[in-house]
Structures are given as C-alpha cells and as structure tokens.
Scaffold this motif. Sequence first.
Motif, PDB file in Angstrom:
ATOM      1  N   THR A 134      88.669 -34.468 -18.524  1.00  0.00           N
ATOM      2  CA  THR A 134      88.916 -33.020 -18.556  1.00  0.00           C
ATOM      3  C   THR A 134      89.167 -32.490 -17.149  1.00  0.00           C
ATOM      4  O   THR A 134      90.048 -31.645 -16.933  1.00  0.00           O
ATOM      5  CB  THR A 134      87.721 -32.293 -19.198  1.00  0.00           C
ATOM      6  OG1 THR A 134      87.584 -32.734 -20.544  1.00  0.00           O
ATOM      7  CG2 THR A 134      87.931 -30.780 -19.180  1.00  0.00           C
ATOM      8  N   GLY A 135      88.406 -32.984 -16.175  1.00  0.00           N
ATOM      9  CA  GLY A 135      88.631 -32.569 -14.794  1.00  0.00           C
ATOM     10  C   GLY A 135      90.016 -32.962 -14.305  1.00  0.00           C
ATOM     11  O   GLY A 135      90.713 -32.167 -13.660  1.00  0.00           O
ATOM     12  N   TRP A 136      90.449 -34.185 -14.605  1.00  0.00           N
ATOM     13  CA  TRP A 136      91.781 -34.626 -14.197  1.00  0.00           C
ATOM     14  C   TRP A 136      92.862 -33.718 -14.788  1.00  0.00           C
ATOM     15  O   TRP A 136      93.762 -33.260 -14.083  1.00  0.00           O
ATOM     16  CB  TRP A 136      92.031 -36.056 -14.662  1.00  0.00           C
ATOM     17  CG  TRP A 136      91.159 -37.087 -14.050  1.00  0.00           C
ATOM     18  CD1 TRP A 136      90.396 -36.970 -12.912  1.00  0.00           C
ATOM     19  CD2 TRP A 136      90.939 -38.412 -14.545  1.00  0.00           C
ATOM     20  NE1 TRP A 136      89.723 -38.134 -12.676  1.00  0.00           N
ATOM     21  CE2 TRP A 136      90.028 -39.046 -13.648  1.00  0.00           C
ATOM     22  CE3 TRP A 136      91.403 -39.116 -15.644  1.00  0.00           C
ATOM     23  CZ2 TRP A 136      89.600 -40.364 -13.836  1.00  0.00           C
ATOM     24  CZ3 TRP A 136      90.970 -40.426 -15.838  1.00  0.00           C
ATOM     25  CH2 TRP A 136      90.079 -41.039 -14.939  1.00  0.00           C
ATOM     26  N   VAL A 137      92.754 -33.483 -16.090  1.00  0.00           N
ATOM     27  CA  VAL A 137      93.794 -32.708 -16.776  1.00  0.00           C
ATOM     28  C   VAL A 137      93.802 -31.258 -16.294  1.00  0.00           C
ATOM     29  O   VAL A 137      94.855 -30.675 -16.038  1.00  0.00           O
ATOM     30  CB  VAL A 137      93.595 -32.778 -18.304  1.00  0.00           C
ATOM     31  CG1 VAL A 137      94.546 -31.816 -19.021  1.00  0.00           C
ATOM     32  CG2 VAL A 137      93.813 -34.208 -18.805  1.00  0.00           C
ATOM     33  N   THR A 138      92.621 -30.668 -16.171  1.00  0.00           N
ATOM     34  CA  THR A 138      92.568 -29.246 -15.812  1.00  0.00           C
ATOM     35  C   THR A 138      92.925 -28.984 -14.355  1.00  0.00           C
ATOM     36  O   THR A 138      93.234 -27.842 -13.993  1.00  0.00           O
ATOM     37  CB  THR A 138      91.185 -28.641 -16.119  1.00  0.00           C
ATOM     38  OG1 THR A 138      90.160 -29.375 -15.418  1.00  0.00           O
ATOM     39  CG2 THR A 138      90.910 -28.668 -17.621  1.00  0.00           C
ATOM     40  N   SER A 139      92.923 -30.017 -13.509  1.00  0.00           N
ATOM     41  CA  SER A 139      93.399 -29.809 -12.139  1.00  0.00           C
ATOM     42  C   SER A 139      94.885 -29.442 -12.167  1.00  0.00           C
ATOM     43  O   SER A 139      95.330 -28.556 -11.417  1.00  0.00           O
ATOM     44  CB  SER A 139      93.169 -31.051 -11.287  1.00  0.00           C
ATOM     45  OG  SER A 139      93.936 -32.155 -11.737  1.00  0.00           O
ATOM     46  N   TYR A 140      95.654 -30.093 -13.040  1.00  0.00           N
ATOM     47  CA  TYR A 140      97.066 -29.735 -13.204  1.00  0.00           C
ATOM     48  C   TYR A 140      97.206 -28.396 -13.922  1.00  0.00           C
ATOM     49  O   TYR A 140      98.060 -27.574 -13.568  1.00  0.00           O
ATOM     50  CB  TYR A 140      97.793 -30.813 -14.010  1.00  0.00           C
ATOM     51  CG  TYR A 140      98.082 -32.088 -13.267  1.00  0.00           C
ATOM     52  CD1 TYR A 140      99.205 -32.214 -12.460  1.00  0.00           C
ATOM     53  CD2 TYR A 140      97.240 -33.186 -13.389  1.00  0.00           C
ATOM     54  CE1 TYR A 140      99.489 -33.402 -11.789  1.00  0.00           C
ATOM     55  CE2 TYR A 140      97.506 -34.377 -12.721  1.00  0.00           C
ATOM     56  CZ  TYR A 140      98.631 -34.478 -11.925  1.00  0.00           C
ATOM     57  OH  TYR A 140      98.899 -35.644 -11.264  1.00  0.00           O
ATOM     58  N   ALA A 141      96.378 -28.183 -14.941  1.00  0.00           N
ATOM     59  CA  ALA A 141      96.457 -26.929 -15.690  1.00  0.00           C
ATOM     60  C   ALA A 141      96.172 -25.726 -14.799  1.00  0.00           C
ATOM     61  O   ALA A 141      96.736 -24.640 -14.999  1.00  0.00           O
ATOM     62  CB  ALA A 141      95.492 -26.957 -16.865  1.00  0.00           C
TER      63      ALA A 141
END
Length: 294
Positions: free
Chosen positions: A245-252
């Motif tokens: 979730t941290g990886w994905v939300t850094s882009y989000a």
Amino acid sequence: MGVIAVTGATGQVGRRVAERLAGTRDDAQPVVQRLLVRDPKAMASAAGREVVGVQGYADTEGMRAALEGADDLFLVSGRESADRVAEHRAAIDAAVAAGVRRVVYLSFLGAAPDATFTFARDHWATEQHLAASGLRWTALRDSLYHAAWPAFVGDDLTIRGPAGDGRVASVGHGDVSDVVVGVLLAGDAYDGQVLDVTGPTALTVAEVADTVGRVTGRPVRYAPESLDEAYASRAGYGAPDWEVTGWVTSYAAIAAGELDVVSDTVERVMGRPPQDLETWLRAHPETWRHLVRR
C-alpha cells in the motif's frame, strides 16, 4: 556548541550529515558528534566523534543511555514497518528522558493525517508527538530522492505506477543532508518550523523517465497504471499489505498533486540552489549503471 547525536549514521543521509559535521568548525573546534548505529563495527570512532551501538528506536533504555549528555539530536525516520510510529515515539521519549534539548526530525513532504501516501501519515503522527514533547524541534519534510528513480525502472526499462500527470520535485541526498547540517548549526533560527525540502523543478513521471533515458542513453519510459493494476503488478513481491500500500500510494500522492511542491529551503538555508534531477544523475552514475547493462 554541545554534543550532536546523529541517528542512522551509516545511511544515505545520516552518513553525509556526520561527514559534513566533521568538517565544520565552531570557534576553531570540531563539532562533537555521537553517532548512533546498529553495528558499531561499521564505523570507527575518531576525534570529536563517538560511535554508539543501539538496537533500534524501540530499544528505549539503549536509546536513553546513548543520548545522555547530548544537546541536539538528528532523528532520521526509521525503517518502514508496521510499528514505525511507535518506534519514533519511543525515540522521542528517550530523548526527553536523556535531557536532549532539540530534535531535528527527517519527515516527508505532504505529511498529514489524511495524506494519500500512507507512510506520510506516519510522519505526521511523529511530528505531532515531537511538537507535544516539550523539546525544541524542527521537521524537515523532504521530497522523493533523485536516487529512487533509477531504482524504480523495471527490467523492461519502464517506470510503472498510478502517478497520472502529477508532478514531483525530487531532491538529492546531499542537498537534504546540507539542510540538516545548516539547521543543526543555526541555533534556534528554525525552532518550531516545518520546512519542505525539494529539488528545483517539479516533473511528471513521464518527464522523469525521459530525463533518466537522456542521461543513461537507454529508452526509459513511463507506463501509467490504475490503482488496481498497481496493486496487481506488485502482488508477486510477497511484501506485507501495509508495504505494498505504501509503494502504490507514493505514486497516487503524485497523481493527487500532494507532492507538487517546489520550496526554497535549500537556497534559504544553504545560500545556493538544489541540484536538479539531470545534474544529479550525471554526477552519480553509480545509481544507474545497471540500466546501461540491460
């Protein structure tokens, strides 16, 4: 100036902070440092520099003992974990118990209770605990690091993520470290302040990919993903849900415009502009040589 304690002294920022402080003199005397590391054998003590082993921020008694007699503390955010906020709070509490007077904390850009980037919420919670501690404090919210971009390039020379057309002004480790040192040596000039630390230009991830490609001579590109696609493409790494979730939300967070910030902090503190991404990449080929071999 009293003793400055530096955490994460073998890491990218902490190591540079220690090196810069070692080269700084106040009234013809070197700054006295205490370097807190997990493995004391990884660093050698020297004049004006004591190396102390601590088994992480959750080692409350070890942290308190290591900080006894220190006046200032540079607190690098801990390794990403499900318990990181509790570990940060423990480190701050240990500083209070040890009689530390001031903490300079390395936070993250856009830290807020409802930040899209979940790890930025951890930083906000840490900042709140620090502000309520009774210590003098400064929070430095740095942007994504320039060094991250070559690491984000996949085997197919593609950066994938749900960043859309959002922008981010990434920054070099050296510029962040210089700001840390500038704040540590500035007395009370930045007490109680939250400072954004960014590069000079906000780029889309597509522009980042073009820049990496131009420097490396490789056809690096950006492939936008939806959130569902981003989670699916990272599912095979076997990482825990909170980390994915941290990886994905850094882009989000980039897509949401939460990292579209260009600050003047480097120039204000250091009297010079920060390095842009292309200049930094050309100066650090060790970060992208692996792409040339593909």
